[in-house]
Design an enzyme around this catalytic site. Structure first.
Site, PDB file in Angstrom:
ATOM      1  N   LYS A 140     -57.944 -17.172   0.465  1.00  0.00           N
ATOM      2  CA  LYS A 140     -58.179 -17.858  -0.802  1.00  0.00           C
ATOM      3  C   LYS A 140     -59.608 -18.383  -0.775  1.00  0.00           C
ATOM      4  O   LYS A 140     -60.031 -19.000   0.200  1.00  0.00           O
ATOM      5  CB  LYS A 140     -57.182 -19.012  -0.931  1.00  0.00           C
ATOM      6  CG  LYS A 140     -57.288 -19.831  -2.206  1.00  0.00           C
ATOM      7  CD  LYS A 140     -56.168 -20.872  -2.211  1.00  0.00           C
ATOM      8  CE  LYS A 140     -56.279 -21.827  -3.377  1.00  0.00           C
ATOM      9  NZ  LYS A 140     -55.190 -22.833  -3.357  1.00  0.00           N
TER      10      LYS A 140
ATOM     11  N   SER B 270     -54.382 -21.890  -8.481  1.00  0.00           N
ATOM     12  CA  SER B 270     -54.829 -22.921  -9.413  1.00  0.00           C
ATOM     13  C   SER B 270     -56.285 -23.294  -9.196  1.00  0.00           C
ATOM     14  O   SER B 270     -56.950 -23.751 -10.110  1.00  0.00           O
ATOM     15  CB  SER B 270     -53.932 -24.152  -9.282  1.00  0.00           C
ATOM     16  OG  SER B 270     -53.710 -24.469  -7.936  1.00  0.00           O
ATOM     17  N   PHE B 271     -56.792 -23.100  -7.968  1.00  0.00           N
ATOM     18  CA  PHE B 271     -58.175 -23.506  -7.702  1.00  0.00           C
ATOM     19  C   PHE B 271     -59.022 -22.390  -7.106  1.00  0.00           C
ATOM     20  O   PHE B 271     -60.083 -22.645  -6.553  1.00  0.00           O
ATOM     21  CB  PHE B 271     -58.204 -24.711  -6.754  1.00  0.00           C
ATOM     22  CG  PHE B 271     -57.569 -25.925  -7.339  1.00  0.00           C
ATOM     23  CD1 PHE B 271     -56.423 -26.443  -6.773  1.00  0.00           C
ATOM     24  CD2 PHE B 271     -58.084 -26.524  -8.465  1.00  0.00           C
ATOM     25  CE1 PHE B 271     -55.812 -27.557  -7.313  1.00  0.00           C
ATOM     26  CE2 PHE B 271     -57.484 -27.635  -9.011  1.00  0.00           C
ATOM     27  CZ  PHE B 271     -56.339 -28.154  -8.434  1.00  0.00           C
TER      28      PHE B 271
ATOM     29  N   ILE C  51     -55.715  -9.865  -4.915  1.00  0.00           N
ATOM     30  CA  ILE C  51     -54.278  -9.822  -5.250  1.00  0.00           C
ATOM     31  C   ILE C  51     -53.819 -10.957  -6.154  1.00  0.00           C
ATOM     32  O   ILE C  51     -52.677 -10.962  -6.603  1.00  0.00           O
ATOM     33  CB  ILE C  51     -53.388  -9.815  -3.987  1.00  0.00           C
ATOM     34  CG1 ILE C  51     -53.722 -11.000  -3.067  1.00  0.00           C
ATOM     35  CG2 ILE C  51     -53.479  -8.499  -3.261  1.00  0.00           C
ATOM     36  CD1 ILE C  51     -52.715 -11.191  -1.946  1.00  0.00           C
ATOM     37  N   GLY C  52     -54.690 -11.927  -6.435  1.00  0.00           N
ATOM     38  CA  GLY C  52     -54.184 -12.999  -7.293  1.00  0.00           C
ATOM     39  C   GLY C  52     -55.164 -14.108  -7.544  1.00  0.00           C
ATOM     40  O   GLY C  52     -56.268 -14.135  -7.002  1.00  0.00           O
ATOM     41  N   LYS C  53     -54.736 -15.011  -8.431  1.00  0.00           N
ATOM     42  CA  LYS C  53     -55.515 -16.206  -8.750  1.00  0.00           C
ATOM     43  C   LYS C  53     -54.617 -17.411  -8.560  1.00  0.00           C
ATOM     44  O   LYS C  53     -53.525 -17.464  -9.115  1.00  0.00           O
ATOM     45  CB  LYS C  53     -56.009 -16.164 -10.202  1.00  0.00           C
ATOM     46  CG  LYS C  53     -57.177 -15.222 -10.410  1.00  0.00           C
ATOM     47  CD  LYS C  53     -57.808 -15.395 -11.771  1.00  0.00           C
ATOM     48  CE  LYS C  53     -56.940 -14.842 -12.876  1.00  0.00           C
ATOM     49  NZ  LYS C  53     -57.668 -14.712 -14.160  1.00  0.00           N
TER      50      LYS C  53
ATOM     51  N   ASP D 152     -44.695 -29.551  -6.453  1.00  0.00           N
ATOM     52  CA  ASP D 152     -44.853 -28.403  -7.355  1.00  0.00           C
ATOM     53  C   ASP D 152     -44.000 -27.215  -6.901  1.00  0.00           C
ATOM     54  O   ASP D 152     -44.462 -26.072  -6.900  1.00  0.00           O
ATOM     55  CB  ASP D 152     -46.328 -28.004  -7.449  1.00  0.00           C
ATOM     56  CG  ASP D 152     -46.674 -27.350  -8.788  1.00  0.00           C
ATOM     57  OD1 ASP D 152     -45.870 -27.467  -9.740  1.00  0.00           O
ATOM     58  OD2 ASP D 152     -47.746 -26.722  -8.887  1.00  0.00           O
TER      59      ASP D 152
ATOM     60  N   LYS E 230     -59.349 -17.763  -6.077  1.00  0.00           N
ATOM     61  CA  LYS E 230     -58.824 -16.403  -6.096  1.00  0.00           C
ATOM     62  C   LYS E 230     -58.349 -16.029  -4.705  1.00  0.00           C
ATOM     63  O   LYS E 230     -58.729 -16.650  -3.714  1.00  0.00           O
ATOM     64  CB  LYS E 230     -59.907 -15.446  -6.580  1.00  0.00           C
ATOM     65  CG  LYS E 230     -60.324 -15.728  -8.019  1.00  0.00           C
ATOM     66  CD  LYS E 230     -61.280 -14.681  -8.541  1.00  0.00           C
ATOM     67  CE  LYS E 230     -61.605 -14.958 -10.013  1.00  0.00           C
ATOM     68  NZ  LYS E 230     -62.515 -13.939 -10.563  1.00  0.00           N
ATOM     69  N   VAL E 231     -57.517 -14.992  -4.644  1.00  0.00           N
ATOM     70  CA  VAL E 231     -56.901 -14.604  -3.380  1.00  0.00           C
ATOM     71  C   VAL E 231     -57.100 -13.115  -3.151  1.00  0.00           C
ATOM     72  O   VAL E 231     -56.956 -12.309  -4.077  1.00  0.00           O
ATOM     73  CB  VAL E 231     -55.383 -14.916  -3.385  1.00  0.00           C
ATOM     74  CG1 VAL E 231     -54.770 -14.608  -2.027  1.00  0.00           C
ATOM     75  CG2 VAL E 231     -55.127 -16.373  -3.764  1.00  0.00           C
TER      76      VAL E 231
END
Length: 414
Positions: free
Chosen positions: A52, A33-34, A29-31, A146, A36-37
């Site tokens: 993650k 900063s460090f 489902i995503g990337k 952040d 993938k998810v």
């Protein structure tokens, strides 16, 4: 035939450490900063989570190990309704894994890109929910550093949750942070000032500035200052000196006043605590217990009929990823077999040494087990002690002095 057995959830030994085999991988489902998810389901409880995963070798090569460890150390001591909470962390030969709350509502950046119109009422509730989260972090001496739409996820009902603690820092006592960290368009003036002239450092008010920028962007569709990642720092500081923030004439007076106080350039005068926020006349009618209990419904509820993320992540994982997660079990078995025959290509000595240190120093965590040990009361009773003694001592302004420095003198994790 035998069908009855196939539907029984597997039984895992309570004393066994959670590992990759305990989860069924459902989709990417995503990337972050460090890493993938992906969405996973725990095989025994059938509970759904986001997982993650970060490749160890890539993290070492990119000097990211320290950030991963920092995030783990901070997250294992936190639990709050408006954070993305850590449930498990574990590792194998290839990857480090973090299993966290699954929030399928997408992040606020995605919804901004989908041209969602956020009403003042919705943003007002977001500010209150995020204020509770920031106050909680502040109680444990944590600056997130952040806060931005990309790092705020929605649950299925539309409530907000802060994620991504890999550049967070823990302060000791009255000390201030002094390194430049964050995402430029959301960074407070004092962070840039520290970079330019050393300055006095910065503290918790930087997160409240970022909250102000985020709230403004949600309401207007663009940020209060035209700052981008490539904008030079001297130009940014000049912007803060000469430019006035323009507030829409359609916004109510209370919202404008709240945003102005969040976007106050002087951190000493900025709204930067829950008490400050609660003192605003605009929020006098807010039932804070109801906010905490998620009893107030947001004006925007994500579409339950669609996955609120970019569908290309799944294609990338299936087609472009050189070591796809769904083939991990077979791949690791092959590697182990090859290693046992001494027929494998050895990594260079320094890299191998760093990877071995990562293996030894990695923090294993199991919130489910922790809760069982504490009598199912759902409270992290030793939270303050663990944050204070373990995390604060190791994390000072983003510098984890104990991780990898003793065996990787060439700085594989600096």
């Amino acid at each position: 035939m035998g069908g009855n057995h196939s539907h029984k959830p597997p039984v895992f030994d309570e004393n066994e450490e959670v590992n990759f085999d305990h989860f069924q991988i459902l989709r990417a489902i995503g990337k972050g900063s460090f890493g993938k998810v992906c969405i996973v389901q725990k095989r025994d409880t059938k509970k759904m989570y986001a997982m993650k995963y970060m490749n160890k070798q890539k993290c070492v090569e990119r000097d990211e190990v320290r950030n991963v460890f920092r995030e783990l150390q901070i997250m294992q001591g936190l639990e709050h309704p408006f954070l993305v909470n850590l449930w498990y962390s574990f590792q194998d030969e290839e990857d480090m894994f973090m299993v966290v709350d699954l929030l399928l509502g997408g992040d606020l950046r995605y919804h901004l890109q989908q041209n969602v119109h956020f009403t003042e009422g919705t943003v007002k509730l977001y500010i209150c929910e995020l204020a509770l989260a920031l106050e909680y972090l502040q109680r444990y001496h944590i600056i997130h550093r952040d806060i931005k739409p990309d790092n705020i996820l929605l649950d299925e009902h539309g409530h907000v949750h802060i994620t991504d603690f890999n550049i967070a820092t823990v302060l000791k006592g009255s000390e201030k942070a002094s390194s430049m960290a964050g995402t430029k368009p959301y960074m407070a003036p004092e962070v840039f000032q520290v970079y330019v002239d050393g300055g006095p450092g910065y503290s918790y008010p930087v997160d409240w500035w970022s909250l102000g920028v985020t709230a403004y962007e949600l309401l207007r569709g663009w940020r209060p200052y035209e700052i981008h990642s490539a904008t030079p720092i001297d130009e940014i500081l000049n912007m803060f000196k000469v430019e006035r923030v323009h507030y829409s004439s359609t916004w109510c007076e209370g919202m404008v006043s709240l945003l102005k106080k969040l976007l106050t350039k002087d951190p000493e005068s900025r709204l930067s605590s829950l008490r400050d926020i609660q003192s605003m006349t605009y929020l006098a009618d807010m039932n804070w217990d109801a906010v905490f209990e998620k009893a107030l419904m947001p004006g925007f509820v994500p579409n339950k009929g669609r996955l609120n993320c970019d569908p290309t992540f799944e294609l990338e994982e299936m087609i472009l990823e050189s070591k796809p997660l769904h083939k991990k079990k077979k791949r690791l078995a092959k590697h182990r077999s090859r290693d046992s025959t001494k027929d494998s290509c050895p990594l260079n000595g320094h890299l191998q040494q760093c990877l071995e240190t990562v293996r030894k120093e990695f923090i294993i965590f199991n919130r489910e087990k922790l809760r069982r040990q504490q009598g199912h009361n759902g409270q992290l009773s030793d939270l303050d002690g663990r944050i204070g003694s373990q995390t604060s001592s190791k994390l000072q302004d983003g510098r984890n002095n104990n991780i990898l420095t003793h065996t990787c003198p060439r700085g594989c994790s600096s």
